[in-house]
Design an enzyme around this catalytic site. Structure first.
Site, mmCIF file in Angstrom:
data_model
loop_
_atom_site.group_PDB
_atom_site.id
_atom_site.type_symbol
_atom_site.label_atom_id
_atom_site.label_comp_id
_atom_site.label_asym_id
_atom_site.label_seq_id
_atom_site.Cartn_x
_atom_site.Cartn_y
_atom_site.Cartn_z
ATOM 1 N N GLY A 44 0.769 -1.253 0.000
ATOM 2 C CA GLY A 44 0.000 0.000 0.000
ATOM 3 C C GLY A 44 0.793 1.291 0.000
ATOM 4 O O GLY A 44 0.315 2.311 -0.481
ATOM 5 N N ASP A 102 0.726 3.048 4.506
ATOM 6 C CA ASP A 102 -0.347 3.786 3.840
ATOM 7 C C ASP A 102 -1.354 4.341 4.847
ATOM 8 O O ASP A 102 -1.592 5.539 4.896
ATOM 9 C CB ASP A 102 -1.033 2.911 2.779
ATOM 10 C CG ASP A 102 -1.467 1.535 3.301
ATOM 11 O OD1 ASP A 102 -1.286 1.256 4.509
ATOM 12 O OD2 ASP A 102 -1.979 0.730 2.507
ATOM 13 N N ASP A 105 -4.724 2.367 10.953
ATOM 14 C CA ASP A 105 -6.131 2.035 11.148
ATOM 15 C C ASP A 105 -6.311 1.527 12.586
ATOM 16 O O ASP A 105 -6.374 2.323 13.517
ATOM 17 C CB ASP A 105 -6.502 0.992 10.089
ATOM 18 C CG ASP A 105 -7.981 0.685 10.016
ATOM 19 O OD1 ASP A 105 -8.796 1.575 10.249
ATOM 20 O OD2 ASP A 105 -8.334 -0.480 9.710
ATOM 21 N N ASP A 161 -5.576 -0.366 -2.299
ATOM 22 C CA ASP A 161 -6.357 -1.208 -3.193
ATOM 23 C C ASP A 161 -7.708 -1.598 -2.621
ATOM 24 O O ASP A 161 -7.958 -1.481 -1.419
ATOM 25 C CB ASP A 161 -5.592 -2.501 -3.488
ATOM 26 C CG ASP A 161 -5.607 -3.456 -2.296
ATOM 27 O OD1 ASP A 161 -5.314 -3.002 -1.176
ATOM 28 O OD2 ASP A 161 -5.931 -4.647 -2.471
ATOM 29 N N ARG A 167 -4.851 0.600 -7.232
ATOM 30 C CA ARG A 167 -3.617 1.140 -6.637
ATOM 31 C C ARG A 167 -2.990 2.241 -7.482
ATOM 32 O O ARG A 167 -2.286 3.101 -6.979
ATOM 33 C CB ARG A 167 -2.576 0.027 -6.461
ATOM 34 C CG ARG A 167 -2.923 -1.021 -5.414
ATOM 35 C CD ARG A 167 -1.702 -1.887 -5.113
ATOM 36 N NE ARG A 167 -2.022 -3.110 -4.422
ATOM 37 C CZ ARG A 167 -2.162 -3.233 -3.101
ATOM 38 N NH1 ARG A 167 -2.027 -2.177 -2.340
ATOM 39 N NH2 ARG A 167 -2.445 -4.391 -2.550
HETATM 40 P P1 5GP Z 1 -3.997 -1.632 10.866
HETATM 41 O O1 5GP Z 1 -3.001 -2.722 11.127
HETATM 42 O O2 5GP Z 1 -3.592 -0.261 11.359
HETATM 43 O O3 5GP Z 1 -5.381 -2.011 11.279
HETATM 44 O O4 5GP Z 1 -4.213 -1.629 9.328
HETATM 45 C C1 5GP Z 1 -3.482 -0.988 8.449
HETATM 46 C C2 5GP Z 1 -3.693 -1.630 7.097
HETATM 47 O O5 5GP Z 1 -5.081 -1.922 6.821
HETATM 48 C C3 5GP Z 1 -3.270 -0.676 6.044
HETATM 49 O O6 5GP Z 1 -1.893 -0.790 5.808
HETATM 50 C C4 5GP Z 1 -4.124 -1.103 4.868
HETATM 51 O O7 5GP Z 1 -3.472 -2.136 4.206
HETATM 52 C C5 5GP Z 1 -5.396 -1.628 5.473
HETATM 53 N N1 5GP Z 1 -6.471 -0.604 5.430
HETATM 54 C C6 5GP Z 1 -7.059 0.001 6.476
HETATM 55 N N2 5GP Z 1 -7.995 0.879 6.081
HETATM 56 C C7 5GP Z 1 -8.007 0.828 4.727
HETATM 57 C C8 5GP Z 1 -8.770 1.524 3.716
HETATM 58 O O8 5GP Z 1 -9.618 2.388 3.960
HETATM 59 N N3 5GP Z 1 -8.494 1.201 2.432
HETATM 60 C C9 5GP Z 1 -7.562 0.269 2.083
HETATM 61 N N4 5GP Z 1 -7.379 0.039 0.795
HETATM 62 N N5 5GP Z 1 -6.827 -0.403 3.006
HETATM 63 C C10 5GP Z 1 -7.049 -0.121 4.318
HETATM 64 MG MG MG Z 2 -0.975 -2.262 4.465
#
Ligand code: 5GP
Ligand code: MG
Length: 179
Positions: A44, A102, A105, A161, A167
């Site tokens: 990402g 990217d 979250d 994506d 992407r």
């Molecule tokens: P975390 O480990 O912080 O929950 O997640 C981060 C990852 O979740 C990001 O690197 C991404 O790959 C995915 N992700 C979270 N939210 C989104 C979103 O709104 N769109 C996309 N495409 N990926 C997301």
């Molecule tokens: Mg990611």
């Protein structure tokens, strides 16, 4: 046409470029005299990472570049597990590392990445994300450098994506189902 289902552009190409320029000014100020290793979390972050590094060059910062591929799986809703799919080879012992992702979250990926990089001997680990969704956080984590804070929407483009697609879009948009 692939873009038919995208009707809500959140950040245009121009807005992203302007924000990156400000972000890089900040990063350059903080990291001027250090030997930096920048590690991008694939896939990402690839577009954001390339634009960051290019802008940093114009501010006299010349980092070592590395990538790692990580994926977070949530087998059950409450237990997301982050896995390293591809390790990097650079020796980061004693290095000041900036890890780039990217989206921040739930925080699981970056939390895991920070611990992993410290275990591999980094002297310090800073974090840089293009997007931050603070509402979704499960682990108490804040990034050192944030491009944009957004509400809890699923977004695509500029490296991000949906099922492998979108992407390549030069902008960031909300994905809404076709009606
Ligand atoms: P975390 O480990 O912080 O929950 O997640 C981060 C990852 O979740 C990001 O690197 C991404 O790959 C995915 N992700 C979270 N939210 C989104 C979103 O709104 N769109 C996309 N495409 N990926 C997301
Ligand atoms: Mg990611």
């Amino acid at each position: 046409m692939i873009e038919e289902s995208i009707n809500d552009v959140l950040f245009s190409e121009k807005v992203i470029a302007e924000r990156i320029e400000r972000l890089v000014e900040e990063m350059a100020k903080d990291n001027r005299c250090k030997k930096i290793v920048m590690i991008g979390i694939l896939r990402g972050s690839f577009m954001f990472f390339a634009d960051l590094v290019r802008a940093l060059y114009h501010h006299g910062i010349h980092p070592i570049i590395e990538f790692t591929t990580m994926e977070s799986y949530s087998g059950t809703e409450s237990r997301g597990v982050v896995k390293v799919l591809k390790e990097f080879t650079t020796d980061i012992t004693g290095a000041d590392v900036i890890v780039v992702d990217d989206i921040l979250d739930t925080g699981r990926t970056l939390d895991f990445a920070i611990k992993h990089l410290m275990e591999r001997g980094a002297a310090s680990v800073k974090t840089c994300v293009l997007l931050d969704k603070p509402e979704r956080r499960i682990l108490p984590l804040q990034a050192d450098y944030v491009g944009f804070k957004i509400d809890d929407h699923f977004v695509i483009g500029y490296g991000l994506d949906y099922d492998g697609a979108y992407r390549e879009l030069p902008y960031i948009a909300r994905l809404t189902p076709k009606t």
